[in-house]
Design a protein around this motif. Structure first.
Motif, PDB file in Angstrom:
ATOM      1  N   UNK A 364      82.798  46.177  53.888  1.00 54.26           N
ATOM      2  CA  UNK A 364      81.411  46.346  54.318  1.00 54.26           C
ATOM      3  C   UNK A 364      80.732  47.481  53.567  1.00 54.26           C
ATOM      4  N   UNK A 365      79.411  47.469  53.633  1.00 56.38           N
ATOM      5  CA  UNK A 365      78.604  48.512  53.021  1.00 56.38           C
ATOM      6  C   UNK A 365      77.576  49.011  54.026  1.00 56.38           C
ATOM      7  N   UNK A 366      77.245  50.278  53.928  1.00 48.40           N
ATOM      8  CA  UNK A 366      76.176  50.886  54.712  1.00 48.40           C
ATOM      9  C   UNK A 366      75.185  51.495  53.727  1.00 48.40           C
ATOM     10  N   UNK A 367      73.903  51.226  53.930  1.00 48.84           N
ATOM     11  CA  UNK A 367      72.881  51.747  53.022  1.00 48.84           C
ATOM     12  C   UNK A 367      71.665  52.182  53.825  1.00 48.84           C
ATOM     13  N   UNK A 368      70.836  53.035  53.217  1.00 50.18           N
ATOM     14  CA  UNK A 368      69.582  53.509  53.816  1.00 50.18           C
ATOM     15  C   UNK A 368      68.452  53.275  52.803  1.00 50.18           C
ATOM     16  N   UNK A 369      67.878  52.067  52.805  1.00 52.68           N
ATOM     17  CA  UNK A 369      66.869  51.724  51.790  1.00 52.68           C
ATOM     18  C   UNK A 369      65.591  52.529  51.904  1.00 52.68           C
ATOM     19  N   UNK A 370      65.214  52.898  53.127  1.00 51.33           N
ATOM     20  CA  UNK A 370      64.041  53.740  53.359  1.00 51.33           C
ATOM     21  C   UNK A 370      64.372  54.711  54.485  1.00 51.33           C
ATOM     22  N   UNK A 371      63.689  55.833  54.587  1.00 52.31           N
ATOM     23  CA  UNK A 371      63.946  56.758  55.696  1.00 52.31           C
ATOM     24  C   UNK A 371      63.757  56.061  57.051  1.00 52.31           C
ATOM     25  N   UNK A 372      64.675  56.315  57.948  1.00 51.12           N
ATOM     26  CA  UNK A 372      64.579  55.750  59.291  1.00 51.12           C
ATOM     27  C   UNK A 372      65.270  54.424  59.474  1.00 51.12           C
ATOM     28  N   UNK A 373      65.821  53.848  58.390  1.00 48.26           N
ATOM     29  CA  UNK A 373      66.458  52.526  58.480  1.00 48.26           C
ATOM     30  C   UNK A 373      67.842  52.573  57.866  1.00 48.26           C
ATOM     31  N   UNK A 374      68.834  52.109  58.629  1.00 50.39           N
ATOM     32  CA  UNK A 374      70.212  51.978  58.159  1.00 50.39           C
ATOM     33  C   UNK A 374      70.564  50.501  58.137  1.00 50.39           C
ATOM     34  N   UNK A 375      71.157  50.044  57.038  1.00 56.33           N
ATOM     35  CA  UNK A 375      71.591  48.658  56.915  1.00 56.33           C
ATOM     36  C   UNK A 375      73.113  48.634  56.845  1.00 56.33           C
ATOM     37  N   UNK A 376      73.746  47.719  57.587  1.00 59.83           N
ATOM     38  CA  UNK A 376      75.192  47.546  57.515  1.00 59.83           C
ATOM     39  C   UNK A 376      75.477  46.056  57.408  1.00 59.83           C
ATOM     40  N   UNK A 377      76.369  45.689  56.493  1.00 65.12           N
ATOM     41  CA  UNK A 377      76.663  44.271  56.281  1.00 65.12           C
ATOM     42  C   UNK A 377      78.051  44.126  55.690  1.00 65.12           C
ATOM     43  N   UNK A 378      78.560  42.876  55.751  1.00 62.12           N
ATOM     44  CA  UNK A 378      79.888  42.569  55.259  1.00 62.12           C
ATOM     45  C   UNK A 378      80.917  42.713  56.361  1.00 62.12           C
ATOM     46  N   UNK A 379      82.161  42.949  55.965  1.00 63.95           N
ATOM     47  CA  UNK A 379      83.213  43.202  56.931  1.00 63.95           C
ATOM     48  C   UNK A 379      83.715  41.955  57.628  1.00 63.95           C
ATOM     49  N   UNK A 380      84.536  42.163  58.638  1.00 65.01           N
ATOM     50  CA  UNK A 380      85.136  41.081  59.405  1.00 65.01           C
ATOM     51  C   UNK A 380      85.241  41.511  60.865  1.00 65.01           C
ATOM     52  N   UNK A 381      85.464  40.569  61.730  1.00 68.06           N
ATOM     53  CA  UNK A 381      85.471  40.829  63.170  1.00 68.06           C
ATOM     54  C   UNK A 381      86.460  41.938  63.517  1.00 68.06           C
ATOM     55  N   UNK A 382      87.646  41.882  62.938  1.00 72.18           N
ATOM     56  CA  UNK A 382      88.700  42.820  63.305  1.00 72.18           C
ATOM     57  C   UNK A 382      88.286  44.273  63.094  1.00 72.18           C
ATOM     58  N   UNK A 383      87.506  44.525  62.049  1.00 72.48           N
ATOM     59  CA  UNK A 383      87.147  45.905  61.709  1.00 72.48           C
ATOM     60  C   UNK A 383      85.736  46.262  62.171  1.00 72.48           C
TER      61      UNK A 383
END
Length: 582
Positions: A364-383
């Motif tokens: 998975x990845x975590x990113x902050x494209x603009x101030x005030x917003x966090x994006x998280x995507x990828x990964x799997x159920x177990x984690x």
């Protein structure tokens, strides 16, 4: 704790807080799948004021249509992705032993081998490494070591397999979970710690002050009312819908998420005999045959999907592929007539430019494209818990650095059991006494404990008040009428589809996929949710249309044709759309 329920009154109270212009949340999470609900639980248990909204039902998308495994991903060992496998196996032990022993349970898998020396040594070395990784987290793994089976022992343990298809095998352990129930329980646990949790609330835009995101505009799909929700940090955890949310922000995509379709078949347990599940190699990946109560789950496929993401459709081609692959090792082949249910789900995979979906990253990845917003995507159920922690770590860092809050405590979700976990083992040990006290068969109590943990007493209390709720639903003997009432009263089920497809698994486990149960279940939900007769009839009509469209889509040969047929069924309507007397 605030509330252990996610009923209509609790939803209304949550929306009242979310829409309050004088109430600014520390964190608002968008997306009610496993990552989003996990993020809400992580945030609220750090002491942050937290909101959670989901456009449909809890776990509606990816998180209710997985392989229902909590596992390290043994195939990733061949890809030398040791860190991902170890992380997932440590999480598996945590879920089994501490966080959700009532919902996550061990399952044994048989890996048949055809080359008695080379393959056995190669696979055995991988399974040894798998077991060693599981024991590096400082906690018991909750499962036994793998072991080798002779050909004679394999025939005895799995008489349903064709003895000509193997020369022996190995047995190893992973774990399984009812994914949709797990997600709903995480949402309930977050609410119990004070999160403001509301399903059927669709985010339609972002509130901005300059470049900073300061909240969202959202629509309550039950009333069609548009509300504004203000938050210091917004966390987007929408999985395969990540790109849609990024488009709302109007910024260049930080990363791409591609959807991979996975199809599973449900067949009766008596169609072939085996003490263990099966792990089989295919040309592209692996195929699981998973014990599931009185059924087997067979899956999965792994193909690119670029059509409707809310209702991915299985095709006749998908079904035939799975049957052909599993029949290679069965003594008596399965046919289409043996298939009770079919479901298709989408995996949110982090995308490269031209990679096949079976090779895309499950990290998975975590990113902050603009101030005030966090994006998280990828990964799997177990984690999911690790993904949630990383997302809230990013939001907490932003809160601290901007001076919006003081020091935010570290994540504690590794030590926070879900509702129903505390007292589960004691209740399980007393299951015979509980059954005697309520005049029920012990297997019924075991069923309830395995779905609700120590909260099973709340379902049993409903039966004590109304003995008729002890009756099983038509065509779905594994589920009691009380469970439908409880789904609407305490688990956030707002539509008939929520109860039959996710709070229970009637839509894939019953031969008629819930057609006989639908009118009875709708009547039970109507009592709790205050549906009119017209609304109740409409819920049944739409559910039956869904079943018909799914069956028809599974006769199509292509994704495009299946997608068109599946989308012919109407969506469950909001209360405002079908309100009336009658």
């Amino acid at each position: 704790m605030n509330t252990r329920k996610l009923g209509p009154a609790e939803r209304a109270a949550a929306i009242s807080v979310l829409r309050d212009p004088d109430h600014e949340l520390d964190v608002l999470v968008i997306g009610g799948g496993i990552t989003g609900t996990g993020a809400a639980l992580d945030a609220v248990t750090r002491g942050l004021s937290t909101g959670l909204v989901e456009a449909r039902d809890w776990g509606f998308g990816t998180s209710s249509r997985s392989s229902k495994l909590v596992h390290g991903g043994i195939r990733y060992l061949e890809q030398l992705n040791f860190s991902l496998v170890r992380e997932a196996l440590v999480e598996r032990g945590l879920l089994l032993q501490r966080i959700a022993p009532h919902l996550v349970r061990p399952v044994r898998f048989l890996y048949p081998v055809t080359a008695p020396v080379i393959e056995r040594a190669y696979v055995g070395a991988g399974m040894l490494l798998y077991d060693l990784f599981a024991r590096t987290g400082g906690r018991p793994p909750g499962v036994p070591w793998h072991r080798h089976l002779s050909r004679r022992r394999l025939v005895r343990d799995a008489p349903g397999l064709d003895p000509r298809a193997f020369r022996g095998g190995l047995v190893y352990s992973d774990a399984q979970v009812d994914d949709a129930r797990y997600v709903a329980m995480v949402a309930r646990t977050a609410a119990a710690y004070g999160a403001h949790v509301a399903g059927r609330v669709r985010v339609e835009g972002f509130l901005r002050v300059g470049e900073r995101v300061v909240g969202v505009t959202a629509r309550d799909l039950m009333t069609d009312e548009v509300i504004e929700i203000r938050a210091k940090q917004v966390v987007n955890a929408t999985g395969v819908w990540t790109s849609d949310v990024q488009a709302m922000v109007g910024e260049r995509a930080t990363f791409q998420v591609r959807a991979s379709k996975g199809v599973h078949l449900v067949v009766p347990k008596d169609r072939f005999r085996s003490k263990h599940g099966l792990l089989l190699r295919t040309e592209k990946s692996v195929l699981f045959v998973i014990p599931w109560g009185r059924h087997w789950l067979i899956g999965t496929t792994d193909t690119d999907w670029r059509l409707d993401r809310a209702h991915p459709a299985a095709t006749a081609t998908d079904i035939d592929y799975l049957l052909e692959r599993v029949n290679r090792v069965l003594r008596t082949p399965l046919t289409r007539e043996d298939v009770e249910g079919v479901y298709a789900g989408l995996r949110p995979l982090l995308a490269g430019e031209n990679e096949e979906t079976s090779k895309l990253s499950r990290e998975h990845l975590v990113a902050q494209p603009v101030p005030g917003l966090v994006m998280v995507a990828g990964g799997k159920f177990t984690t999911y818990r690790v993904m949630a922690k990383d997302a809230i770590d990013a939001a907490s860092d932003a809160l601290e650095s901007s001076g919006m809050t003081g020091r935010v405590p570290a994540s504690i979700t590794a030590e926070v059991p879900l509702l129903g976990a505390e007292g589960f083992r004691a209740a399980w040990n007393r299951r015979t006494r509980i059954a005697r006290a309520f005049g029920m068969h012990p297997s019924r109590v075991e069923h309830l404990l395995g779905r609700y943990g120590s909260l099973a007493h709340e379902v049993l209390d409903l039966i004590a008040e109304r003995p008729e709720l002890a009756e099983p639903l038509p065509g779905a003997d594994d589920y009691l009428a009380a469970e439908i009432v409880y789904a609407a009263d305490s688990e956030g089920a707002l539509h008939l589809d929520d109860a039959l497809a996710r709070r229970t698994r009637i839509s894939i486990e019953a031969w008629d996929r819930g057609v006989a149960a639908a009118p009875v279940a709708a009547g039970l939900m109507a009592e709790v949710l205050g549906w009119s007769k017209a609304r109740t009839r409409d819920e049944v009509r739409k559910y039956l249309a869904r079943v018909e469209a799914e069956r028809a889509s599974q006769e199509q040969l292509s994704d495009e044709a299946a997608d068109r047929v599946r989308l012919s069924a109407p969506e469950p309507g909001g209360q405002a759309a079908v309100r009336g007397s009658g």
